[in-house]
Design a protein around this motif. Structure first.
Motif, PDB file in Angstrom:
ATOM      1  N   TYR A  47       8.229   6.901   2.053  1.00 14.97           N
ATOM      2  CA  TYR A  47       8.563   6.038   3.185  1.00 14.97           C
ATOM      3  C   TYR A  47      10.038   5.650   3.057  1.00 14.97           C
ATOM      4  CZ  TYR A  47       3.688   5.010   4.638  1.00 14.97           C
ATOM      5  OH  TYR A  47       2.393   5.073   5.121  1.00 14.97           O
ATOM      6  N   ILE A  48      10.779   5.822   4.135  1.00 17.89           N
ATOM      7  CA  ILE A  48      12.151   5.325   4.198  1.00 17.89           C
ATOM      8  C   ILE A  48      12.099   3.946   4.857  1.00 17.89           C
ATOM      9  CG2 ILE A  48      14.472   5.709   5.114  1.00 17.89           C
ATOM     10  CD1 ILE A  48      13.591   7.744   2.986  1.00 17.89           C
ATOM     11  N   VAL A  49      12.589   2.933   4.146  1.00 15.81           N
ATOM     12  CA  VAL A  49      12.437   1.553   4.621  1.00 15.81           C
ATOM     13  C   VAL A  49      13.791   0.861   4.735  1.00 15.81           C
ATOM     14  CG1 VAL A  49      10.145   1.393   3.585  1.00 15.81           C
ATOM     15  CG2 VAL A  49      12.131   0.644   2.278  1.00 15.81           C
ATOM     16  N   THR A  50      13.842  -0.166   5.578  1.00 10.17           N
ATOM     17  CA  THR A  50      15.091  -0.924   5.748  1.00 10.17           C
ATOM     18  C   THR A  50      15.391  -1.756   4.511  1.00 10.17           C
ATOM     19  OG1 THR A  50      13.864  -2.707   6.825  1.00 10.17           O
ATOM     20  CG2 THR A  50      14.864  -1.032   8.250  1.00 10.17           C
ATOM     21  N   SER A  51      14.336  -2.196   3.834  1.00  6.80           N
ATOM     22  CA  SER A  51      14.502  -2.953   2.589  1.00  6.80           C
ATOM     23  C   SER A  51      13.229  -2.835   1.766  1.00  6.80           C
ATOM     24  CB  SER A  51      14.797  -4.429   2.879  1.00  6.80           C
ATOM     25  OG  SER A  51      14.839  -5.171   1.673  1.00  6.80           O
ATOM     26  N   ILE A  52      13.390  -2.585   0.488  1.00  7.46           N
ATOM     27  CA  ILE A  52      12.241  -2.457  -0.402  1.00  7.46           C
ATOM     28  C   ILE A  52      11.667  -3.824  -0.777  1.00  7.46           C
ATOM     29  CG2 ILE A  52      11.585  -1.808  -2.766  1.00  7.46           C
ATOM     30  CD1 ILE A  52      13.342   0.630  -2.500  1.00  7.46           C
ATOM     31  N   ASP A  53      12.515  -4.833  -0.850  1.00  5.27           N
ATOM     32  CA  ASP A  53      12.108  -6.141  -1.376  1.00  5.27           C
ATOM     33  C   ASP A  53      10.856  -6.728  -0.746  1.00  5.27           C
ATOM     34  OD1 ASP A  53      14.134  -6.067  -3.213  1.00  5.27           O
ATOM     35  OD2 ASP A  53      15.517  -7.274  -2.019  1.00  5.27           O
ATOM     36  N   PRO A  54      10.694  -6.721   0.580  1.00  2.25           N
ATOM     37  CA  PRO A  54       9.472  -7.311   1.162  1.00  2.25           C
ATOM     38  C   PRO A  54       8.187  -6.631   0.683  1.00  2.25           C
ATOM     39  CG  PRO A  54      11.155  -7.006   2.841  1.00  2.25           C
ATOM     40  CD  PRO A  54      11.641  -6.286   1.622  1.00  2.25           C
ATOM     41  N   PHE A  55       8.250  -5.348   0.429  1.00  7.39           N
ATOM     42  CA  PHE A  55       7.073  -4.619  -0.050  1.00  7.39           C
ATOM     43  C   PHE A  55       6.763  -4.981  -1.500  1.00  7.39           C
ATOM     44  CE2 PHE A  55       8.937  -2.053   3.331  1.00  7.39           C
ATOM     45  CZ  PHE A  55       7.833  -1.763   4.126  1.00  7.39           C
ATOM     46  N   LYS A  56       7.796  -5.162  -2.295  1.00  8.89           N
ATOM     47  CA  LYS A  56       7.617  -5.474  -3.714  1.00  8.89           C
ATOM     48  C   LYS A  56       7.090  -6.887  -3.933  1.00  8.89           C
ATOM     49  CE  LYS A  56      11.133  -4.444  -6.338  1.00  8.89           C
ATOM     50  NZ  LYS A  56      12.527  -4.249  -6.799  1.00  8.89           N
ATOM     51  N   LYS A  57       7.407  -7.787  -3.030  1.00 11.20           N
ATOM     52  CA  LYS A  57       7.017  -9.185  -3.211  1.00 11.20           C
ATOM     53  C   LYS A  57       5.519  -9.399  -3.068  1.00 11.20           C
ATOM     54  CE  LYS A  57      11.432 -11.224  -1.785  1.00 11.20           C
ATOM     55  NZ  LYS A  57      12.162 -11.992  -0.739  1.00 11.20           N
ATOM     56  N   ASP A  58       4.877  -8.575  -2.276  1.00  9.67           N
ATOM     57  CA  ASP A  58       3.437  -8.721  -2.046  1.00  9.67           C
ATOM     58  C   ASP A  58       2.816  -7.335  -1.947  1.00  9.67           C
ATOM     59  OD1 ASP A  58       0.874  -9.313  -1.335  1.00  9.67           O
ATOM     60  OD2 ASP A  58       1.365 -10.313   0.560  1.00  9.67           O
ATOM     61  N   HIS A  59       2.136  -6.934  -3.009  1.00  7.24           N
ATOM     62  CA  HIS A  59       1.577  -5.583  -3.057  1.00  7.24           C
ATOM     63  C   HIS A  59       0.301  -5.418  -2.227  1.00  7.24           C
ATOM     64  CE1 HIS A  59       4.544  -4.706  -5.982  1.00  7.24           C
ATOM     65  NE2 HIS A  59       3.962  -5.297  -7.020  1.00  7.24           N
ATOM     66  N   SER A  60      -0.177  -6.481  -1.621  1.00  8.49           N
ATOM     67  CA  SER A  60      -1.443  -6.394  -0.892  1.00  8.49           C
ATOM     68  C   SER A  60      -1.375  -5.448   0.300  1.00  8.49           C
ATOM     69  CB  SER A  60      -1.886  -7.782  -0.424  1.00  8.49           C
ATOM     70  OG  SER A  60      -0.973  -8.314   0.522  1.00  8.49           O
ATOM     71  N   TRP A  61      -0.172  -5.114   0.761  1.00  7.78           N
ATOM     72  CA  TRP A  61      -0.049  -4.239   1.932  1.00  7.78           C
ATOM     73  C   TRP A  61      -0.632  -2.849   1.680  1.00  7.78           C
ATOM     74  CZ3 TRP A  61       2.877   0.315   2.274  1.00  7.78           C
ATOM     75  CH2 TRP A  61       3.706   0.590   1.188  1.00  7.78           C
ATOM     76  N   ILE A  62      -0.710  -2.431   0.407  1.00  6.95           N
ATOM     77  CA  ILE A  62      -1.252  -1.102   0.128  1.00  6.95           C
ATOM     78  C   ILE A  62      -2.782  -1.070   0.243  1.00  6.95           C
ATOM     79  CG2 ILE A  62       0.693  -0.513  -1.362  1.00  6.95           C
ATOM     80  CD1 ILE A  62      -1.152  -0.847  -3.775  1.00  6.95           C
ATOM     81  N   ASN A  63      -3.413  -2.235   0.427  1.00  9.48           N
ATOM     82  CA  ASN A  63      -4.867  -2.261   0.626  1.00  9.48           C
ATOM     83  C   ASN A  63      -5.275  -1.481   1.864  1.00  9.48           C
ATOM     84  OD1 ASN A  63      -5.076  -3.910  -1.618  1.00  9.48           O
ATOM     85  ND2 ASN A  63      -5.188  -5.814  -0.429  1.00  9.48           N
ATOM     86  N   ALA A  64      -4.347  -1.310   2.792  1.00 11.06           N
ATOM     87  CA  ALA A  64      -4.647  -0.594   4.034  1.00 11.06           C
ATOM     88  C   ALA A  64      -5.015   0.865   3.788  1.00 11.06           C
ATOM     89  CB  ALA A  64      -3.441  -0.668   4.979  1.00 11.06           C
ATOM     90  N   PHE A  65      -4.628   1.402   2.647  1.00 15.47           N
ATOM     91  CA  PHE A  65      -4.864   2.824   2.394  1.00 15.47           C
ATOM     92  C   PHE A  65      -6.286   3.121   1.911  1.00 15.47           C
ATOM     93  CE2 PHE A  65      -0.206   2.458   1.751  1.00 15.47           C
ATOM     94  CZ  PHE A  65       0.199   3.332   2.761  1.00 15.47           C
ATOM     95  N   GLY A  66      -7.027   2.096   1.516  1.00 16.44           N
ATOM     96  CA  GLY A  66      -8.407   2.330   1.117  1.00 16.44           C
ATOM     97  C   GLY A  66      -8.759   1.679  -0.213  1.00 16.44           C
ATOM     98  N   GLU A  67     -10.024   1.848  -0.600  1.00 17.88           N
ATOM     99  CA  GLU A  67     -10.539   1.249  -1.834  1.00 17.88           C
ATOM    100  C   GLU A  67     -10.061   2.038  -3.043  1.00 17.88           C
ATOM    101  OE1 GLU A  67     -14.856   0.900  -4.047  1.00 17.88           O
ATOM    102  OE2 GLU A  67     -14.797   0.593  -1.878  1.00 17.88           O
ATOM    103  N   ARG A  68      -9.405   1.335  -3.956  1.00 21.21           N
ATOM    104  CA  ARG A  68      -8.791   2.000  -5.099  1.00 21.21           C
ATOM    105  C   ARG A  68      -9.629   1.874  -6.365  1.00 21.21           C
ATOM    106  NH1 ARG A  68      -4.870  -1.178  -2.921  1.00 21.21           N
ATOM    107  NH2 ARG A  68      -4.974  -2.610  -4.699  1.00 21.21           N
ATOM    108  N   VAL A  69      -9.564   2.919  -7.180  1.00 20.55           N
ATOM    109  CA  VAL A  69     -10.110   2.864  -8.538  1.00 20.55           C
ATOM    110  C   VAL A  69      -9.077   2.228  -9.456  1.00 20.55           C
ATOM    111  CG1 VAL A  69     -10.907   4.234 -10.508  1.00 20.55           C
ATOM    112  CG2 VAL A  69     -11.543   4.906  -8.179  1.00 20.55           C
ATOM    113  N   ILE A  70      -7.820   2.648  -9.266  1.00 22.62           N
ATOM    114  CA  ILE A  70      -6.732   2.165 -10.098  1.00 22.62           C
ATOM    115  C   ILE A  70      -5.418   2.414  -9.375  1.00 22.62           C
ATOM    116  CG2 ILE A  70      -6.510   4.349 -11.353  1.00 22.62           C
ATOM    117  CD1 ILE A  70      -5.808   2.727 -13.876  1.00 22.62           C
TER     118      ILE A  70
END
Length: 287
Positions: A47-70
């Protein structure tokens, strides 16, 4: 159970809905037309993003991709990073999902978008909101970056020297009954050099327009049946006798392949050095 198409659609959907994500593209085996296809292939996504910092501050956004094992966040780990090695322009998430799919997702700041994109010949644009990559529309994903490279004579000899030099470390570990160091040396430097020599042999046969995969993962596809069998027996268990046998098998195979590569490239194979080391190893084993 999600299909590959479902996972890819979710990857694109997340990128489309977030204004901070300006582009997305895919690398890796899924965009390699020559790679064998199976259900274990990762989705290597950028992903090319305008700023990485907002993503790093709260990792919960990756929950959208599905149920993770690890999940692994390597840029927040110190296991393999040296001080100052972590980049401010990239951040990665490695995600294994319970349905068997895996996404290796890397974020890059838009300032380095071109560098990140053009670094890999295996690339396919998924979404490009700002037409950053419009000049590359005619590109066909290919594995040219991963072709076996023709060695010069200096590199060829360095490979031979490293193989035989570190072989003595394996023998020393076995003589001391120190399995961890013997196994580490065998499966690290010694095997790497053997794979390199086999890769050069395959490269010669294909005019150096061939990809044997990371760590020789596709060697079996390119080696003759007897060559593959000679290679496969070099994987021993933790038994000392089996490791000595495997080491001798590695030396035999390295000599056979190395002399072939040397002949094809018109280089000199260090046969006398080879013989001296093999004799030394046999002496260590007998004592």
């Amino acid at each position: 159970m999600r299909t590959d198409q479902d996972v890819l659609a979710k990857i694109i959907e997340v990128a489309q809905k977030d204004d901070l994500i300006r582009a997305a593209f895919m690398n890796g085996s899924r965009v390699n037309p020559l790679a064998p296809k199976d259900r274990f292939q990762d989705f290597d996504i950028v992903y090319i993003v305008t700023s990485i910092d907002p993503f790093k501050k709260d990792h919960s956004w990756i929950n959208a991709f599905g149920e993770r094992v690890i999940v692994q966040v390597p840029d927040e780990m110190d296991l393999y990073l040296y001080p100052g090695e972590a980049s401010q322009n990239r951040f990665a998430y490695l995600m294994q999902f319970s349905d068997g799919h895996r996404i290796d997702l890397t974020l890059f700041n838009q300032e380095v978008a071109a560098e990140a994109y053009y670094a890999d010949s295996l690339r396919q644009v998924l979404i490009d909101k700002d037409a950053i990559f419009h000049e590359d529309e005619q590109h066909t994903s290919n594995d040219a970056n991963y072709h076996v490279k023709r060695p010069d004579e200096h590199l060829f000899y360095a490979c031979c020297n490293e193989f035989f030099w570190v072989s003595t470390y394996v023998a020393k570990g076995l003589c001391r009954d120190e399995l961890p160091i013997a196994k580490t040396m065998m499966e690290g430097p010694v095997r790497s050099m053997l794979i390199q020599m086999l890769s050069w042999k395959i490269g010669i046969a294909h005019d150096f327009k061939v990809n044997v995969g990371k760590d020789g993962r596709w060697l079996k596809r390119f080696l003759a049946k007897d060559e593959w069998e000679a290679y496969a027996i070099t994987y021993p268990n933790g038994d000392q006798w089996a490791m000595w046998e495997a080491l001798e098998a590695m030396c035999r195979l390295f000599r056979d392949v190395g002399m072939n590569v040397a002949h094809e490239l018109n280089y000199d194979y260090p046969l006398e050095e080879d013989k001296r080391v093999v004799s030394y190893l046999r002496g260590m084993r007998q004592n």
